[in-house]
Design a protein around this motif. Sequence first.
Motif, mmCIF file in Angstrom:
data_model
loop_
_atom_site.group_PDB
_atom_site.id
_atom_site.type_symbol
_atom_site.label_atom_id
_atom_site.label_comp_id
_atom_site.label_asym_id
_atom_site.label_seq_id
_atom_site.Cartn_x
_atom_site.Cartn_y
_atom_site.Cartn_z
ATOM 1 N N HIS A 214 0.908 -1.167 0.091
ATOM 2 C CA HIS A 214 -0.059 -0.078 0.265
ATOM 3 C C HIS A 214 0.852 1.732 0.025
ATOM 4 O O HIS A 214 1.334 1.611 0.979
ATOM 5 C CB HIS A 214 -1.061 -0.330 0.771
ATOM 6 C CG HIS A 214 -2.164 0.651 1.205
ATOM 7 N ND1 HIS A 214 -2.029 1.510 0.338
ATOM 8 C CD2 HIS A 214 -3.262 0.905 1.097
ATOM 9 C CE1 HIS A 214 -2.982 2.666 0.912
ATOM 10 N NE2 HIS A 214 -4.100 1.811 1.087
ATOM 11 N N GLY A 216 0.077 3.917 -0.087
ATOM 12 C CA GLY A 216 -0.374 5.143 0.515
ATOM 13 C C GLY A 216 0.346 4.495 2.124
ATOM 14 O O GLY A 216 0.780 6.314 3.164
ATOM 15 N N VAL A 217 0.661 4.297 3.016
ATOM 16 C CA VAL A 217 0.499 3.823 3.973
ATOM 17 C C VAL A 217 2.011 3.748 4.178
ATOM 18 O O VAL A 217 3.068 4.416 5.320
ATOM 19 C CB VAL A 217 0.505 2.315 4.093
ATOM 20 C CG1 VAL A 217 1.011 1.549 5.557
ATOM 21 C CG2 VAL A 217 -1.144 1.787 4.477
ATOM 22 N N ALA A 219 4.269 5.691 2.230
ATOM 23 C CA ALA A 219 4.500 7.659 2.023
ATOM 24 C C ALA A 219 3.727 8.300 3.396
ATOM 25 O O ALA A 219 4.552 9.217 4.012
ATOM 26 C CB ALA A 219 2.567 7.762 2.048
ATOM 27 N N GLU A 220 2.887 7.890 4.495
ATOM 28 C CA GLU A 220 2.005 7.929 5.548
ATOM 29 C C GLU A 220 2.962 7.994 6.620
ATOM 30 O O GLU A 220 3.934 8.410 7.593
ATOM 31 C CB GLU A 220 1.365 8.515 5.908
ATOM 32 C CG GLU A 220 -0.176 9.070 5.712
ATOM 33 C CD GLU A 220 -1.254 9.264 6.130
ATOM 34 O OE1 GLU A 220 -1.567 8.499 6.952
ATOM 35 O OE2 GLU A 220 -2.032 9.080 5.621
#
Lengths: 320, 325
Positions: A214, A216-217, A219-220
């Motif tokens: 993922h 997004g995971v 990136a965060e």
Amino acid sequence: MTSPVLDVRRLSVSYQTGRGTLRALRNVNMTVQPGRIVGIVGESGCGKSTLISTIIRLLAPNARIDGGSIEFMGRDLLSLESEAMRALRGDGISMVFQDPMTSLNPVMTIGRQMTDIQHRDNRSRADKLARAARLLERVGIADPAEQLKRYPHHLSGGMRQRVAIAMALMTEPALLIADEPTTALDATLEVQIIHRLRQLQQDFGCAVLFISHHLGVIAELCDEVVVMYAGEVVETGSTREVFLAPRHPYTRKLLECDPGRIEESTRHLPVIAGKLPDLVDLPKGCVFRSRCDESIDICARKPPELEGDDHCAACHVVGQ
Amino acid sequence: MSELLKVRDLRVRYPVAGGIAAMLDRNRPSYVDVVHGVSLDIARGETLAVVGESGSGKTTLAMALCGLAPVLAGDVRFDGAAMSKARDQHLRPDRRRIALMFQDPVGSLSPRMTVRRLLSEPFRIYSELSQDPDRSVLELLSMVGLSSDFADRYPHQLSGGQARRVCLARALAQKPDLLIADEPTAGLDVSIQGEVLNLLSDLQQELGLGIMIITHNLNIVRHVAEQMAIMYLGRFVEQGLSELVFQHPRHPYTAALLAANPSTNFDVVPERIELTGEIPGLLQRPAGCEFHNRCPRVQPKCRASFPDRQSSNGKQGWNCFHPLP
Ligand SMILES: Nc1ncnc2c1ncn2[C@@H]1O[C@H](COP(=O)(O)OP(=O)(O)OP(=O)(O)O)[C@@H](O)[C@H]1O
Ligand SMILES: Nc1ncnc2c1ncn2[C@@H]1O[C@H](COP(=O)(O)OP(=O)(O)OP(=O)(O)O)[C@@H](O)[C@H]1O
Ligand SMILES: [Mg+2]
Ligand SMILES: [Mg+2]
């Protein structure tokens, strides 16, 4: 610069198979600095789990380490006796696996497993159970005292994964390795676990090596990211730089495929044309060449080396 | 579109394991209602995505539809006919026409069988499915993007994503009319995830396959499913056209869930809706609306009774007294 928690140098690992030697990792370089969260992304089958099993020395019987070194806080892991390695897995390095059942024993209650893991502690059983319940609560599990009496098969997939995470955190490790720990969780829990890991890292200064598909995971959560392709590291750098200005053609294509970035709804999602090369019969030159739109002559002859200072890529074209 | 699966008010109840202490404690229920009144429709050629809280009963719903979990009440019709129940209260689905892809890929593949054996098993049970099982196995492998040399591997010699693709191939081998896929893309990189989903949508167009996808991957929902349902503690609290639900979620849980999705957009600070309060357990199902103890919009009424289904022109429905405007 401080010395890294984990330092992997030119690591090569292969599996013996009926068809020949499958070269799962080749000359992998990677470092994790203290207190940093490092993400690994890459195609399914590119060797992420193999890398991790090599670090914790839980390789499949048909695996062989062909070369390279792994240092954990200055200790050479590949030459450690298996007894010392087991002790290290007990408190220096903790692991959360892709499949939570890898870390859970199906025939023992959760409570028993969570107290057993504290065997070095001199606290009473009741104290240990209370501590276990507190950790379950911290990973967002309802009725923690009740769950301690249950067996893994009574729990949902996501609950099992949170139990596995709570167990990995119990020993307050210097390095937490997590192989896709949040894929089985809903987004609210995923975000909660990400924050939990961030907090843990701040509280204990623990470093984290985190695998996820993922983007997004990653990136965060992650400060840095390592991009792997077909058993090699093709790009490394700060997550922001790699995601906003990817240098390796594979990284660029991978990011283009992220359905999270596609605004308009579509029935046909983008994919990277072509297939992973056969790891038993590797092509000469760059491993990504057959799927790359930018390849030049030298790519067919010579494998590129990972080059750069902070943001590195293994590509003849961007290297020019 | 013709109807394939119609479920009305389905309930699944499990007995609670417990020792003497549990028997002495009269306040402790001896069962849990894991699926608490779910209704859904899937037409041929249509995809329904089920998302929601971890532990809310998504897998149990799938299992019940496949005859693998006890059904307490409810009607299930498949292709026009009511599904009968066995003595032990399990539904009796047509095992060939409804295929289930399990959430745990490695665990659902027998460790002692090669991929070839695993994939040709449906052909041994239903010999009419293939004239030439060996060739069919290779075709299936190539369909899911694996080369033929995977046929001789054992499950433990596969990476997580490869195992997932073998499970998909096995589900497709039985040429089902309805495919229930529990987390079909978990553990796959975004490119292979795209390949698997494109494959499903091609097959769907070709064969009119009905699909129910259970997923935590919110990024794929809009692209693969025209309909979606959001599950919380055994119920669908919101369901309808995916495009509408994403644009304008009405149930506060849906809104919180969709806002939580981590994104690669570095320059936008995510507007998360923080859920406070404990995640309720099945043993203490809250009175009224089950979401009330965590809901940012809670009102006294929410603690007393469960809201009826509201809907906007039949395309989106939700159970909430105080939906988002
Ligand atoms: N025991 C084994 N014997 C032979 N080949 C293996 C074995 N374990 C893994 N492999 C192969 O080694 C390669 C790397 O596998 P690995 O599990 O490390 O990938 P991964 O990057 O973790 O993939 P995923 O994202 O799908 O989990 C794959 O091609 C896989 O098929
Ligand atoms: N055999 C069983 N006996 C008792 N309780 C069960 C049983 N199987 C599941 N449960 C309970 O039912 C609930 C729902 O589980 P289920 O696996 O359906 O959730 P899920 O929505 O698929 O979650 P996830 O997203 O984490 O996979 C959980 O609280 C679980 O503990
Ligand atoms: Mg893996
Ligand atoms: Mg599930």
